[in-house]
Design a protein around this motif. Structure first.
Motif, PDB file in Angstrom:
ATOM      1  N   ARG A  98      37.169  48.033  39.782  1.00  0.00           N
ATOM      2  CA  ARG A  98      37.224  47.606  41.183  1.00  0.00           C
ATOM      3  C   ARG A  98      38.154  46.448  41.649  1.00  0.00           C
ATOM      4  O   ARG A  98      38.985  46.073  42.467  1.00  0.00           O
ATOM      5  CB  ARG A  98      35.890  47.095  41.719  1.00  0.00           C
ATOM      6  CG  ARG A  98      35.742  46.670  43.256  1.00  0.00           C
ATOM      7  CD  ARG A  98      34.113  46.683  43.288  1.00  0.00           C
ATOM      8  NE  ARG A  98      33.735  46.105  44.842  1.00  0.00           N
ATOM      9  CZ  ARG A  98      33.589  44.716  44.800  1.00  0.00           C
ATOM     10  NH1 ARG A  98      33.463  44.248  43.890  1.00  0.00           N
ATOM     11  NH2 ARG A  98      33.190  44.217  46.021  1.00  0.00           N
ATOM     12  N   ASP A  99      37.991  45.253  40.646  1.00  0.00           N
ATOM     13  CA  ASP A  99      38.725  43.974  40.602  1.00  0.00           C
ATOM     14  C   ASP A  99      40.105  44.344  40.010  1.00  0.00           C
ATOM     15  O   ASP A  99      41.074  43.807  41.048  1.00  0.00           O
ATOM     16  CB  ASP A  99      38.132  43.007  39.410  1.00  0.00           C
ATOM     17  CG  ASP A  99      36.813  42.394  40.127  1.00  0.00           C
ATOM     18  OD1 ASP A  99      36.584  42.528  41.206  1.00  0.00           O
ATOM     19  OD2 ASP A  99      36.222  41.993  39.173  1.00  0.00           O
ATOM     20  N   PRO A 108      43.590  34.697  41.452  1.00  0.00           N
ATOM     21  CA  PRO A 108      42.108  34.425  41.744  1.00  0.00           C
ATOM     22  C   PRO A 108      41.509  35.568  42.313  1.00  0.00           C
ATOM     23  O   PRO A 108      42.181  36.283  43.343  1.00  0.00           O
ATOM     24  CB  PRO A 108      42.233  33.243  42.372  1.00  0.00           C
ATOM     25  CG  PRO A 108      43.478  33.001  42.936  1.00  0.00           C
ATOM     26  CD  PRO A 108      44.412  33.750  42.184  1.00  0.00           C
ATOM     27  N   LEU A 109      40.174  36.025  41.935  1.00  0.00           N
ATOM     28  CA  LEU A 109      39.407  37.042  42.830  1.00  0.00           C
ATOM     29  C   LEU A 109      38.634  36.241  44.007  1.00  0.00           C
ATOM     30  O   LEU A 109      38.201  35.176  43.704  1.00  0.00           O
ATOM     31  CB  LEU A 109      38.576  37.740  41.729  1.00  0.00           C
ATOM     32  CG  LEU A 109      39.444  38.717  40.876  1.00  0.00           C
ATOM     33  CD1 LEU A 109      38.486  39.177  39.766  1.00  0.00           C
ATOM     34  CD2 LEU A 109      39.797  40.101  41.512  1.00  0.00           C
ATOM     35  N   PRO A 110      38.390  37.038  44.871  1.00  0.00           N
ATOM     36  CA  PRO A 110      37.592  36.693  45.919  1.00  0.00           C
ATOM     37  C   PRO A 110      36.206  36.705  45.750  1.00  0.00           C
ATOM     38  O   PRO A 110      35.676  37.319  44.527  1.00  0.00           O
ATOM     39  CB  PRO A 110      37.726  37.491  46.993  1.00  0.00           C
ATOM     40  CG  PRO A 110      37.950  38.844  46.584  1.00  0.00           C
ATOM     41  CD  PRO A 110      39.025  38.552  45.130  1.00  0.00           C
ATOM     42  N   VAL A 167      41.668  39.460  29.683  1.00  0.00           N
ATOM     43  CA  VAL A 167      42.189  38.094  29.594  1.00  0.00           C
ATOM     44  C   VAL A 167      43.580  38.337  28.779  1.00  0.00           C
ATOM     45  O   VAL A 167      44.594  37.764  29.389  1.00  0.00           O
ATOM     46  CB  VAL A 167      41.569  36.971  28.851  1.00  0.00           C
ATOM     47  CG1 VAL A 167      42.279  35.652  28.670  1.00  0.00           C
ATOM     48  CG2 VAL A 167      40.218  36.586  29.842  1.00  0.00           C
ATOM     49  N   ALA A 168      43.561  39.262  27.685  1.00  0.00           N
ATOM     50  CA  ALA A 168      44.513  39.581  26.857  1.00  0.00           C
ATOM     51  C   ALA A 168      45.726  40.156  27.906  1.00  0.00           C
ATOM     52  O   ALA A 168      46.683  40.014  27.891  1.00  0.00           O
ATOM     53  CB  ALA A 168      44.163  40.364  25.810  1.00  0.00           C
ATOM     54  N   ALA A 169      45.070  41.255  28.601  1.00  0.00           N
ATOM     55  CA  ALA A 169      46.005  42.111  29.274  1.00  0.00           C
ATOM     56  C   ALA A 169      46.706  41.231  30.443  1.00  0.00           C
ATOM     57  O   ALA A 169      47.984  41.486  30.652  1.00  0.00           O
ATOM     58  CB  ALA A 169      45.223  43.251  30.258  1.00  0.00           C
ATOM     59  N   ALA A 170      46.144  40.033  30.951  1.00  0.00           N
ATOM     60  CA  ALA A 170      46.678  39.396  32.137  1.00  0.00           C
ATOM     61  C   ALA A 170      47.817  38.688  31.351  1.00  0.00           C
ATOM     62  O   ALA A 170      48.666  37.845  32.100  1.00  0.00           O
ATOM     63  CB  ALA A 170      45.567  38.059  32.374  1.00  0.00           C
ATOM     64  N   ALA A 176      49.158  42.483  44.655  1.00  0.00           N
ATOM     65  CA  ALA A 176      50.181  42.397  43.874  1.00  0.00           C
ATOM     66  C   ALA A 176      51.434  43.344  44.839  1.00  0.00           C
ATOM     67  O   ALA A 176      52.448  42.540  45.033  1.00  0.00           O
ATOM     68  CB  ALA A 176      50.272  42.436  42.318  1.00  0.00           C
ATOM     69  N   ASP A 177      51.264  44.152  45.070  1.00  0.00           N
ATOM     70  CA  ASP A 177      52.009  45.398  45.740  1.00  0.00           C
ATOM     71  C   ASP A 177      52.142  44.668  47.223  1.00  0.00           C
ATOM     72  O   ASP A 177      53.460  44.647  47.517  1.00  0.00           O
ATOM     73  CB  ASP A 177      51.361  46.679  45.844  1.00  0.00           C
ATOM     74  CG  ASP A 177      51.342  47.320  44.629  1.00  0.00           C
ATOM     75  OD1 ASP A 177      51.901  46.930  43.605  1.00  0.00           O
ATOM     76  OD2 ASP A 177      50.495  48.471  44.460  1.00  0.00           O
TER      77      ASP A 177
END
Length: 294
Positions: free
Chosen positions: A227-228, A179-181, A167-170, A236-237
């Motif tokens: 993996r996430d 959002p992740l699937p 969360v801090a890195a985000a 993002a790329d």
């Protein structure tokens, strides 16, 4: 009309207050049964007040009309997690019996699989409920990792702190906040964290076996987060690729145009072609890519 559109949050906030009251009552029962010290009491009370404040604010922002049965189950789990946290804090100044911590943790882990099913069956799935459930799970893992680290070493804190580090890195890398699937593997790994830490905490196995159990939990968690992160990076790329290509083409076009205006040779080739003077076939020189059309 204005009165009809007014959001009434009082009934929902009353339920969050009931959760805080239940937390204090459980702390009182534990204090009476095991003689919990000041560290446990202070930690438990801070947990109860902080949970009530954060949850009440979240309810106001989400404008929930009803707290819902699934959130009530999660609130019950929160009360259990608060008691576990108080027992972990109390263990730093005394040696409380291990049975209450193991029992409360076991019930909290069992209920972890209940609130989601209740939400789906009652059609009360909400973003607040999902976030509430996730935060309670994360804090329980953190509390358990703190307790296990006293026996196996500070490295166990990596398990409880990894989600908060993410969360801090985000905050610094916004692409991590996408959002992740849905993922069955992610849910399975998250569930195993609590089970494996509880197994190590219960001291049912020899210390080397407990070390292997916790190492397995950490390995699975690193794999899941890795993996996430890879998926989010590729996403993002892919999103940035069209913009990078447009920027590259724009830069190439600007450079070619500037070159044609500054070089006499390029400027000459950019002019419309004319038939060659004198006898012979008419020869046409192609115009430059960014020149004036002929």
């Amino acid at each position: 009309m204005a009165l009809n559109n007014t959001y009434e949050a009082r009934p929902v906030q009353q339920e969050t207050a009931v959760g805080a009251g239940a937390q204090i009552l459980l702390l009182a029962l534990l204090g009476t049964a095991i003689g919990m010290g000041p560290a446990g009491w202070v930690t438990g009370l801070v947990f109860a007040i902080a949970t009530w404040a954060v949850l009440s604010r979240a309810v106001l922002r989400s404008r929930l009309v009803s707290f819902g049965p699934a959130n009530r189950v999660t609130l019950g789990r929160t009360v259990l997690v608060g008691a576990v946290t108080a027992l972990v804090a109390d263990s730093f100044e005394s040696s409380p019996p291990l049975a209450p911590l193991v029992g409360l943790t076991t019930v909290a882990l069992i209920l972890d699989g209940v609130d989601g099913r209740v939400a789906r069956r009652t059609s009360t799935v909400t973003a607040l409920g999902a976030r509430f459930d996730m935060e309670v799970d994360a804090f329980l893992i953190l509390a358990l990792s703190v307790h296990v680290s006293r026996d196996l070493g500070a490295w166990v804190l990596l398990i409880g702190g990894m989600r908060y580090a993410f969360v801090a890195a985000a905050r610094l890398l916004p692409w991590l906040d996408a959002p992740l699937p849905p993922s069955t593997a992610r849910k399975t790994v998250a569930a195993f964290q609590g089970v494996l830490l509880l197994l190590a905490d219960a001291h049912l196995l020899p210390r080397p076996a407990n070390l292997g159990v916790v190492l397995l939990a950490l390995t699975l968690l690193v794999w899941s987060f890795g993996r996430d992160v890879r998926w989010l990076r590729r996403r993002a790329d892919r999103r940035r690729a069209p913009q990078r290509e447009a920027d590259r083409r724009g830069t190439t076009a600007a450079g070619a145009g500037a070159g044609a205006g500054s070089s006499p040779v390029l400027a000459a080739t950019a002019l419309p072609s004319r038939p060659a003077a004198g006898p012979g076939p008419c020869v046409r020189i192609p115009a430059a890519r960014h020149g004036v059309p002929s």
